[in-house]
Each structure stands twice: as C-alpha cells, then as structure tokens.
Enzyme design. Structure first.
Site, short mmCIF file in Angstrom:
data_model
loop_
_atom_site.label_atom_id
_atom_site.label_comp_id
_atom_site.label_asym_id
_atom_site.label_seq_id
_atom_site.Cartn_x
_atom_site.Cartn_y
_atom_site.Cartn_z
N LYS A 49 0.95 -1.21 -0.21
CA LYS A 49 -0.06 0.02 -0.01
C LYS A 49 0.80 1.25 0.00
O LYS A 49 0.70 2.25 -0.76
CB LYS A 49 -0.96 0.00 1.24
CG LYS A 49 -1.80 -0.87 1.44
CD LYS A 49 -2.76 -0.70 2.82
CE LYS A 49 -2.06 -0.72 4.09
NZ LYS A 49 -1.57 -2.05 4.41
N ARG B 85 -8.83 1.04 9.44
CA ARG B 85 -8.57 -0.28 9.83
C ARG B 85 -9.62 -0.99 10.40
O ARG B 85 -9.50 -2.32 10.56
CB ARG B 85 -7.56 -0.28 10.93
CG ARG B 85 -5.92 -0.24 10.10
CD ARG B 85 -5.19 -0.19 11.22
NE ARG B 85 -3.84 -0.93 10.82
CZ ARG B 85 -2.68 -0.41 10.19
NH1 ARG B 85 -2.91 0.69 9.82
NH2 ARG B 85 -1.37 -1.18 9.97
N ARG C 120 11.81 -7.04 4.30
CA ARG C 120 11.80 -5.64 4.20
C ARG C 120 12.59 -4.53 4.93
O ARG C 120 12.88 -5.01 6.16
CB ARG C 120 10.23 -5.12 4.79
CG ARG C 120 9.78 -3.71 4.71
CD ARG C 120 8.36 -3.52 4.66
NE ARG C 120 7.76 -3.24 5.90
CZ ARG C 120 6.51 -2.88 6.14
NH1 ARG C 120 5.76 -2.67 5.03
NH2 ARG C 120 5.93 -3.05 7.39
N ARG D 193 11.83 -2.46 10.33
CA ARG D 193 10.91 -1.72 11.40
C ARG D 193 10.79 -2.68 12.61
O ARG D 193 10.83 -3.94 12.49
CB ARG D 193 9.56 -1.64 10.57
CG ARG D 193 9.33 -0.31 9.87
CD ARG D 193 8.05 -0.40 9.22
NE ARG D 193 6.91 -0.73 9.71
CZ ARG D 193 5.74 -0.50 9.32
NH1 ARG D 193 5.37 0.03 8.03
NH2 ARG D 193 4.50 -0.88 10.06
N ARG E 90 -0.17 -8.72 13.79
CA ARG E 90 -0.79 -7.61 12.87
C ARG E 90 -1.44 -8.49 11.71
O ARG E 90 -2.67 -7.89 11.40
CB ARG E 90 0.36 -6.89 12.19
CG ARG E 90 1.04 -6.00 13.02
CD ARG E 90 2.41 -5.59 12.71
NE ARG E 90 2.52 -4.64 11.35
CZ ARG E 90 3.29 -4.57 10.60
NH1 ARG E 90 4.56 -5.19 10.68
NH2 ARG E 90 3.50 -3.87 9.52
P1 AMP Z 1 1.40 0.60 9.36
O1 AMP Z 1 2.57 1.46 8.85
O2 AMP Z 1 0.16 1.30 8.60
O3 AMP Z 1 1.77 -1.04 9.40
O4 AMP Z 1 1.10 0.81 10.85
C1 AMP Z 1 1.85 0.61 11.79
C2 AMP Z 1 1.17 0.70 13.09
O5 AMP Z 1 0.64 2.08 13.26
C3 AMP Z 1 0.00 -0.25 13.35
O6 AMP Z 1 0.31 -1.69 13.61
C4 AMP Z 1 -0.75 0.29 14.55
O7 AMP Z 1 -0.08 0.17 15.57
C5 AMP Z 1 -0.58 1.92 14.00
N1 AMP Z 1 -1.53 2.35 12.94
C6 AMP Z 1 -1.47 2.77 11.94
N2 AMP Z 1 -2.73 3.07 11.46
C7 AMP Z 1 -3.45 2.86 12.15
C8 AMP Z 1 -4.88 2.94 12.22
N3 AMP Z 1 -5.72 3.41 11.24
N4 AMP Z 1 -5.52 2.75 13.55
C9 AMP Z 1 -4.83 2.20 14.52
N5 AMP Z 1 -3.62 1.90 14.54
C10 AMP Z 1 -2.99 2.45 13.39
#
Ligand code: AMP
Length: 210
Positions: free
Chosen positions: A13, A89, A128, A153, A164
């Site tokens: 994404k 989400r 990654r 990360r 996740r």
């Molecule tokens: P991502 O980079 O999208 O994988 O997000 C990394 C982390 O940020 C996730 O595992 C959550 O802890 C937090 N996070 C990102 N977007 C959201 C969201 N829309 N709602 C809640 N937590 C989020």
C-alpha cells in the site's frame, strides 16, 4: 480524489501510494508514517503511541482520527485529495473517516484492495528494510542501492507480524464488504512485481477520473 489504499500489512500500500503520489500529485497519508514521525521526534503523541506500534496493536481510535483530521485539513489535501494508507482499519474508523470528509463536502471515490496471501506477506516483511533515504526496500526483490545503510521496522519481527495479520483478518478485512456495498471496491492482485501492480492501479484511477 480521496482513495483508500487497502490490504494486509506488507501488501505494498505504502509503496504504491508513493508511486501514485508522484504520478497524480495526490498526497499520500500514511497513519503509520505519521505515528513513526512522532515516535522518532519523541513528541508527547509519539510517547503515547509507541507501545501500540511496538506490539503491532491498534492505536486508540480518537488519537488516530485526530491525527487524520488534522492532516486532511491541510491545503495540499483540500486541493489535491488524499491516498489513505493504513486508515481505515476498522468499520468504525471507515464511518468516522466518511464523517471527517463529509463535513468538508468530500467523500471517498474508491477503495483499491491490494490482495496478497498471508504466506507471501510473512516472507515479504521478513525481507523488508528501510533505507537511510527513508524509502522502503526489499532485500530480495527491490534491494537498497549499493552502499546504502538500512534498518528494519521493529514491528516486522515474525511474532509481531503474526499479530498484525491476525488483527487485519479480524478487524480490517470486513471493510471489503463496507466498500463493496458502496460500489467503490476495486481489487487487484498484489502478488506481482511493483511496476505491474502500479500500472493496474493507474488504469483504475484514470477510469475514475474520467
Ligand atoms: P502501518 O505502517 O500502516 O503498518 O502501521 C503501523 C502501526 O501503526 C500499526 O501496527 C498500528 O499500531 C498503528 N496504526 C497505523 N494506522 C492505524 C489506524 N488506522 N488505527 C490504529 N492504529 C494504526
């Protein structure tokens, strides 16, 4: 145009949002990147959300929605739209995002669902890395340029990835139905090279724009 980039963690994404941003000048809005910026800069918000990101758990809705509300109120988003990456989400977040846009007379035009099976996700996230230029690379399919240092990360550790993915299936995947009901869900096969997926997504956006 406001578009939801949808799919499991590691489906591409963020990578695709950046490519589409360069092509269409629509800002990419990654909630994960916004949170990581706050953590890196040790802001109060960063300190409050760090534990959620470390465990791969969802940050509380009000914190997440406030940060998105603030982001979409900036000029670049009001003028050029937004590519939402990581939000919504949950079905609750999707309806709140609709409200945040609705109060500005805006709405989501499309949800682009990048489908990748779990087995590929686990491998992808294990490979990654983040280059010192801040970009995301894959040690096997898209390695950082020679000599560039990189890091991983903290939430790409296998156990956190499993958490996740579990959260994605339980809480996020039901959104497919939410956007399908609105007639704005488009699915692409994300288990292919980055450039091929981009071309398909651009084809969809061009169709939407016309
Ligand atoms: P991502 O980079 O999208 O994988 O997000 C990394 C982390 O940020 C996730 O595992 C959550 O802890 C937090 N996070 C990102 N977007 C959201 C969201 N829309 N709602 C809640 N937590 C989020």
């Amino acid at each position: 145009m406001y578009i939801v980039m949808f799919g499991p963690p590691g489906c591409g994404k963020g990578t695709q949002a950046e490519i589409l941003h360069v092509k269409y000048n629509i800002p990419a809005i990654s909630t994960g990147d916004l949170f990581r910026w706050h953590i890196k800069n040790q802001t109060e918000l960063g300190k409050a959300v760090k534990c959620y990101l470390d465990k791969g758990e969802l940050v509380p809705d009000e914190v997440t929605l406030n940060i998105v509300d603030e982001r979409i109120s900036r000029e670049d988003c009001l003028e050029n739209g937004g590519l939402f990456d990581g939000i919504p989400r949950t079905v609750y977040q999707a309806s709140r995002l609709d409200e945040l846009l609705g109060k500005r007379d805006l709405k989501i035009s499309s949800c682009l669902n990048i489908c990748v099976p779990d087995e590929s996700i686990v491998t992808r996230l294990a490979d990654r890395v983040i280059g010192s230029d801040g970009k995301t690379y894959n040690l096997v399919t898209n390695p950082p340029p020679g000599g560039m240092s990189f890091s991983r990360r903290s939430d790409d550790e296998p156990e956190t990835v499993r958490n996740r993915l579990r959260l994605y299936h339980e809480m996020t995947h039901p959104l497919v139905e939410y956007y399908a009901r609105k007639g704005i869900m488009h699915t692409v096969d994300g288990d292919r090279p980055i450039e091929i997926v981009s071309v398909e997504l651009m084809g969809l956006i061009d169709l939407l724009a016309n």
